[in-house]
Every structure is written in C-alpha cells, then in structure tokens.
Motif scaffolding. Structure first.
Motif: not given
Length: 91
Positions: A29-30, A33, A57, A61, A64-65
């Motif tokens: 992460c990140p 994403v 994660l 993530d 959600h993205f």
C-alpha cells in the motif's frame, strides 16, 4: 508487471474479456491502488482489467477505490497468499 492480450475472464462463463492483467503481487500500500488507477486510465469505459495483489490492504483499498471512482468490481477471489480482482472501467 506483465500485461496480457485480451482473453476470456476466468470462470465467468459469459465470454467476458480482460483488456489487461496487472501482476502487482509483492507491492505494498498504496502502490496496488495507484497502479490500478493508472492502468484504468489506459482503457476505454466498459473494458475490464484483472489485478493480482498480495498486499492484505488491497482487499479493502481496491473495492473502495472502485466504489469511489465509479468503476465496477465484477469479481474478487482469494488465492494462496494473494487476491485477484476483475474491474470494469466506469464511464
């Protein structure tokens, strides 16, 4: 990060094609994403990409993205130590 030629999506039985496959396993992460967002910029609305990720994660993530950016998470599956997401780009 290998890209593959368009191919049928695994196991969907409907002949859907994947425009790109991103192997993001090993990235934390990140990065999964961020690289997913960049890859989606390079495909047309309605096209699908597959994302492979090992960062735990990413399981939070990436969905959600997709929700926040108007993309559709069509499938997600957990393998031994990694996840596969199939995302259809929104308008």
């Amino acid at each position: 990060m290998p890209d593959t030629a368009p191919r049928p999506a695994d196991g969907d039985g409907e002949g859907l094609t994947i425009s790109r496959e991103l192997d993001l396993r090993g990235l934390n992460c990140p990065m999964p994403v961020l690289k997913t967002a960049k890859a989606l910029q390079g495909v047309a609305a309605g096209e699908r990409i597959a994302v492979l990720a090992s960062d735990p994660l990413a399981g939070l993530d990436i969905p959600h993205f997709c929700n926040e950016q108007g993309h559709v998470l069509e499938d997600s599956a957990r393998e031994d130590g990694w996840m596969r997401f199939v995302i259809r780009k929104g308008a």
